[in-house]
Write an enzyme that holds these catalytic residues in place. Structure first.
Site, PDB file in Angstrom:
ATOM      1  N   GLY A   1      -7.602  10.150   7.195  1.00  0.00           N
ATOM      2  CA  GLY A   1      -7.716  10.956   5.899  1.00  0.00           C
ATOM      3  C   GLY A   1      -7.485  12.644   6.138  1.00  0.00           C
ATOM      4  O   GLY A   1      -7.298  13.112   7.387  1.00  0.00           O
TER       5      GLY A   1
ATOM      6  N   CYS B   1      -7.789   8.291  13.792  1.00  0.00           N
ATOM      7  CA  CYS B   1      -8.207   9.632  13.525  1.00  0.00           C
ATOM      8  C   CYS B   1      -9.322  10.140  12.713  1.00  0.00           C
ATOM      9  O   CYS B   1     -10.357  10.335  13.220  1.00  0.00           O
ATOM     10  CB  CYS B   1      -6.831   9.807  12.565  1.00  0.00           C
ATOM     11  SG  CYS B   1      -6.303  11.705  12.664  1.00  0.00           S
ATOM     12  N   TYR B   2      -9.136  10.418  11.406  1.00  0.00           N
ATOM     13  CA  TYR B   2     -10.546  10.789  10.821  1.00  0.00           C
ATOM     14  C   TYR B   2     -11.582   9.921  10.810  1.00  0.00           C
ATOM     15  O   TYR B   2     -12.660  10.302  11.007  1.00  0.00           O
ATOM     16  CB  TYR B   2     -10.278  11.153   8.947  1.00  0.00           C
ATOM     17  CG  TYR B   2     -11.497  11.672   8.556  1.00  0.00           C
ATOM     18  CD1 TYR B   2     -11.835  13.035   8.296  1.00  0.00           C
ATOM     19  CD2 TYR B   2     -11.992  10.663   7.866  1.00  0.00           C
ATOM     20  CE1 TYR B   2     -12.761  13.267   7.589  1.00  0.00           C
ATOM     21  CE2 TYR B   2     -13.151  10.857   7.094  1.00  0.00           C
ATOM     22  CZ  TYR B   2     -13.479  12.188   6.832  1.00  0.00           C
ATOM     23  OH  TYR B   2     -14.665  12.718   6.258  1.00  0.00           O
TER      24      TYR B   2
ATOM     25  N   HIS C   1      -1.955   7.195  15.660  1.00  0.00           N
ATOM     26  CA  HIS C   1      -1.703   6.276  14.467  1.00  0.00           C
ATOM     27  C   HIS C   1      -0.971   5.122  14.940  1.00  0.00           C
ATOM     28  O   HIS C   1       0.219   5.206  15.101  1.00  0.00           O
ATOM     29  CB  HIS C   1      -1.095   6.867  13.611  1.00  0.00           C
ATOM     30  CG  HIS C   1      -1.817   7.944  12.411  1.00  0.00           C
ATOM     31  ND1 HIS C   1      -2.629   7.589  11.594  1.00  0.00           N
ATOM     32  CD2 HIS C   1      -1.778   9.471  12.818  1.00  0.00           C
ATOM     33  CE1 HIS C   1      -3.330   8.756  11.020  1.00  0.00           C
ATOM     34  NE2 HIS C   1      -2.842   9.628  12.000  1.00  0.00           N
TER      35      HIS C   1
ATOM     36  N   GLU D   1      -0.439   2.461  13.394  1.00  0.00           N
ATOM     37  CA  GLU D   1       0.261   1.819  12.472  1.00  0.00           C
ATOM     38  C   GLU D   1       1.706   2.215  12.226  1.00  0.00           C
ATOM     39  O   GLU D   1       2.555   1.657  11.565  1.00  0.00           O
ATOM     40  CB  GLU D   1      -0.412   1.911  11.096  1.00  0.00           C
ATOM     41  CG  GLU D   1      -0.646   3.230  10.431  1.00  0.00           C
ATOM     42  CD  GLU D   1      -1.783   4.274  10.971  1.00  0.00           C
ATOM     43  OE1 GLU D   1      -2.392   3.681  11.997  1.00  0.00           O
ATOM     44  OE2 GLU D   1      -2.273   5.080  10.519  1.00  0.00           O
TER      45      GLU D   1
ATOM     46  N   SER E   1      12.860 -10.652 -15.810  1.00  0.00           N
ATOM     47  CA  SER E   1      13.704  -9.667 -15.825  1.00  0.00           C
ATOM     48  C   SER E   1      14.871  -9.869 -14.851  1.00  0.00           C
ATOM     49  O   SER E   1      15.967  -9.441 -14.675  1.00  0.00           O
ATOM     50  CB  SER E   1      13.278  -8.434 -15.471  1.00  0.00           C
ATOM     51  OG  SER E   1      12.852  -8.431 -13.956  1.00  0.00           O
ATOM     52  N   GLY E   2      14.490 -11.129 -14.170  1.00  0.00           N
ATOM     53  CA  GLY E   2      15.619 -11.352 -12.949  1.00  0.00           C
ATOM     54  C   GLY E   2      15.319 -10.691 -11.729  1.00  0.00           C
ATOM     55  O   GLY E   2      16.188 -11.053 -10.781  1.00  0.00           O
ATOM     56  N   GLY E   3      14.606  -9.983 -11.652  1.00  0.00           N
ATOM     57  CA  GLY E   3      14.178  -9.317 -10.324  1.00  0.00           C
ATOM     58  C   GLY E   3      13.440 -10.197  -9.462  1.00  0.00           C
ATOM     59  O   GLY E   3      12.677 -11.002  -9.970  1.00  0.00           O
ATOM     60  N   VAL E   4      13.078  -9.684  -8.237  1.00  0.00           N
ATOM     61  CA  VAL E   4      12.219 -10.624  -7.398  1.00  0.00           C
ATOM     62  C   VAL E   4      10.860 -10.944  -7.863  1.00  0.00           C
ATOM     63  O   VAL E   4      10.571 -11.960  -7.550  1.00  0.00           O
ATOM     64  CB  VAL E   4      12.524 -10.127  -5.894  1.00  0.00           C
ATOM     65  CG1 VAL E   4      11.931  -8.963  -5.712  1.00  0.00           C
ATOM     66  CG2 VAL E   4      11.996 -11.320  -4.928  1.00  0.00           C
ATOM     67  N   ASP E   5      10.335  -9.973  -8.443  1.00  0.00           N
ATOM     68  CA  ASP E   5       8.826 -10.218  -8.888  1.00  0.00           C
ATOM     69  C   ASP E   5       8.777 -11.191  -9.739  1.00  0.00           C
ATOM     70  O   ASP E   5       7.963 -12.103  -9.572  1.00  0.00           O
ATOM     71  CB  ASP E   5       8.113  -8.865  -9.108  1.00  0.00           C
ATOM     72  CG  ASP E   5       8.543  -7.890  -8.075  1.00  0.00           C
ATOM     73  OD1 ASP E   5       8.588  -8.277  -6.861  1.00  0.00           O
ATOM     74  OD2 ASP E   5       8.029  -6.589  -8.279  1.00  0.00           O
ATOM     75  N   SER E   6       9.268 -11.013 -11.183  1.00  0.00           N
ATOM     76  CA  SER E   6       9.364 -11.753 -11.938  1.00  0.00           C
ATOM     77  C   SER E   6       9.855 -13.307 -11.734  1.00  0.00           C
ATOM     78  O   SER E   6       9.375 -14.192 -12.309  1.00  0.00           O
ATOM     79  CB  SER E   6       9.810 -11.277 -13.279  1.00  0.00           C
ATOM     80  OG  SER E   6      11.306 -11.023 -13.387  1.00  0.00           O
ATOM     81  N   SER E   7      10.889 -13.400 -10.966  1.00  0.00           N
ATOM     82  CA  SER E   7      11.459 -14.647 -10.560  1.00  0.00           C
ATOM     83  C   SER E   7      10.573 -15.350  -9.675  1.00  0.00           C
ATOM     84  O   SER E   7      10.249 -16.690 -10.157  1.00  0.00           O
ATOM     85  CB  SER E   7      12.834 -14.483  -9.738  1.00  0.00           C
ATOM     86  OG  SER E   7      13.781 -13.653 -10.740  1.00  0.00           O
TER      87      SER E   7
ATOM     88  N   LYS F   1       5.517  -6.226  -1.250  1.00  0.00           N
ATOM     89  CA  LYS F   1       6.760  -6.760  -1.693  1.00  0.00           C
ATOM     90  C   LYS F   1       7.483  -7.430  -0.653  1.00  0.00           C
ATOM     91  O   LYS F   1       8.098  -8.529  -1.010  1.00  0.00           O
ATOM     92  CB  LYS F   1       7.750  -5.385  -1.779  1.00  0.00           C
ATOM     93  CG  LYS F   1       9.063  -5.745  -2.449  1.00  0.00           C
ATOM     94  CD  LYS F   1       8.956  -5.582  -3.843  1.00  0.00           C
ATOM     95  CE  LYS F   1      10.433  -5.943  -4.439  1.00  0.00           C
ATOM     96  NZ  LYS F   1      10.047  -5.627  -6.180  1.00  0.00           N
TER      97      LYS F   1
END
Ligand code: XMP
Length: 528
Positions: A63, A90-91, A178, A180, A232-238, A384
């Site tokens: 943080g 860290c923090y 870090h 990550e 919409s044809g994008g990966v999420d809605s498909s 994603k």
């Protein structure tokens, strides 16, 4: 920020308390990469909630604050007595040290940023298999001055005496670096050590388990009600369409609103793919004329987006009334959206989220008040890359899974100034050549976005013996991790040349191609 943990939903094995670090989301992603489910929660989460979730391990994030600042974020001190392994980063480590009786100094002299080799002082579960002198990524002003009782220093760097600490008995650990971030060479080893060795998590967060657990939950939520999905044809809605189709079959209605701003062949591909090939019923709404009419005479980019957004709502409203009524709206909300807006708009009776806003990719300000749906958002715990895996496992082809991001207002914001059908046709042809050549060159999956932009000015050229006076096309290819920053792609000249040749030869009304070599910032990826 509080997470809504719905009944029967999977509890996270690793809970990440967020102290405002820019990396909290990244920590969650890294842990999920080890097939362990993790969630980011507010640092103010109560001990009761934690006990309820019963995680196998807890991470205290970094943080921006100093632990002695007046309003420095804290967490309930009782967390250190829960007998759950804790890793402070860290923090998070500094807070743990301070709360347990050690001390931290504001280290003007000892501040350390960037790469630093770590020296391992003592064997420990946390640093097992981490190579001595390997590089870790540091970013801190403060350092630990004195350790609390029961803690040992297990690693140091040139400028940081306590680069890693442990209290083996209580399973409390801290790192100043870090783990990550990708620049930390053995960062993933540290994370795996904490997740598997110390917290004893099982590697059970996989695409298959996600699908297995989610389908009955969708059925339970929706019952026998009808669900509407704007595809919409994008990966999420498909992916969502495939998942819901599997869960509730013909209770699902997909609606595809064709604004007329899609790329060449996309509406046909979409309809053919979902409707014909997979028998997922899609209502095709041809709204092309409506949208183009609304944009007549409009040149301002913001106004264009606003008009497209408003028209989308109008069409959506009319068509959902015509096809409905629907009790549920399915949205492809992802976990990063949830982290940012958690806790908003909860139905107090059912605990479900209510739509007051369609996802921003439709660029709409909000649904009309009398059109309220309950939401089905089964992707809301996924990142994603996890959505892509789920989509793939459900049978979506690479053409959708690996599709470059495409903005909601589509080609309308890639034609500068007024949009009309002639310019749309021209841009569609040019854009198709760009993507075709980038794919042929094997570069498509290495590039974040590759597209064409049409400039509404005419320049002089010569073709054969004739003078031409036509539009230029801008070629825009960028590499990026998340669209927030981007660099222009160093495409080989030969490919640029092929693209330019093909565009001027094959596309009417174009006599010039230029390449945009601006990074973001200061440029944006799109031109409007
Ligand atoms: P910019 O142009 O701001 O774009 O650098 C960053 C990323 O966002 C996409 N983009 C949009 N996506 N609706 C969207 O869904 C929009 O109105 C929109 N505008 C930009 C852009 O394609 C890039 O990936």
């Amino acid at each position: 920020m509080s997470q809504i943990i719905l009944k029967k939903e999977r509890d996270p094995s690793i809970l990440i308390l967020d102290f405002g670090s820019q990396y909290s989301e990244l920590i969650a992603r890294r842990i999920r990469e080890t097939n362990v489910f993790s969630l980011v929660v507010s640092n103010y989460i109560s001990i009761e909630e934690i006990k309820n979730i019963n995680p196998k391990g807890i991470i205290l994030s970094g943080g921006p604050n100093s632990v002695y600042e007046q309003n420095a974020p804290k967490c309930d001190k009782k967390i250190f007595n829960l007998e759950i392994p804790i890793l402070g980063i860290c923090y998070g480590m500094q807070l743990m040290v301070k709360e347990l009786g050690g001390s931290v100094i504001s280290a003007t002299k000892r501040a350390e940023y960037g790469r630093a080799p770590i020296n391992i002082d003592q064997e420990s579960d946390l640093l097992s298999d981490v190579e001595d002198k390997s590089i870790m990524w540091m970013s801190h002003g403060d350092s630990i001055n004195r350790l609390p009782d029961g803690f040992n220093k297990i690693a140091h760097t040139e400028n940081t005496l306590h680069a890693a600490i442990s209290n083996d008995l209580k399973k409390l650990f801290g790192v100043q670096f870090h783990p990550e971030v990708i620049h930390s060479e053995f960062g993933m080893t540290v994370i795996k050590n904490f997740v598997y060795k110390i917290s004893c998590c099982a590697a059970d967060w996989t695409t298959e388990t996600y699908i297995e657990e989610t389908i009955p939950r969708i059925r339970e939520q929706v019952g026998n009600k009808k669900v509407l999905l704007a595809l919409s044809g994008g990966v999420d809605s498909s992916t969502l369409a495939f998942l819901l189709n599997k869960a509730i079959g013909n209770q699902l209605t997909c609606m595809f609103i064709d604004q007329g701003f899609m790329r060449k062949g996309e509406p046909e591909f979409l309809m053919n793919f979902f409707d014909n090939k997979f028998h997922i019923k899609v209502e095709y709404i041809n709204a092309r004329e409506r949208f183009i009419a609304k944009l007549k005479g409009i040149t301002d980019p913001e106004q264009k987006r606003k008009i497209i957004g408003e028209e989308f709502i109008r069409v959506f409203e009319e068509e959902s009334n015509r096809l409905g009524p629907f009790q549920y709206l399915a949205q492809g909300t992802l976990y990063p959206d949830v982290i940012e807006s958690a806790g908003t708009n909860i139905d107090p009776k059912t605990g479900e989220r209510i739509a007051v806003k369609i996802k921003s990719h439709h660029n709409v300000g909000g649904l009309p008040k009398d059109l309220q749906f309950k939401l089905v958002e089964p992707l809301r715990k996924l990142f994603k890359d996890e959505v892509r895996k789920v989509g793939s496992a459900l049978g979506l082809p690479d053409e959708i899974i690996k599709r470059h991001p495409f903005p909601g207002p589509g080609l309308a914001i890639r034609i500068l100034g007024e949009v009309n059908n002639e310019k749309l046709d021209c841009l569609r042809d040019a854009d198709w050549i760009v993507r075709d050549e980038i794919k042929n060159a094997g570069l498509y999956n290495d590039i974040w976005q590759a597209f064409a932009v049409l400039l509404p000015v005419k320049t002089v050229g010569v073709m054969g013996d004739k003078r031409t006076y036509a539009w230029p096309i801008v070629l825009r290819c960028v590499s990026s991790e998340d669209g927030m920053t981007a660099d222009w792609s160093k495409i080989p000249f030969k490919i640029l040349e092929r693209i330019a040749n093909r565009i001027v030869n094959e596309v009417n009304s174009v006599n010039r191609v230029v390449y945009d070599i601006t990074s973001k910032p200061p440029g944006t990826i799109e031109w409007e």
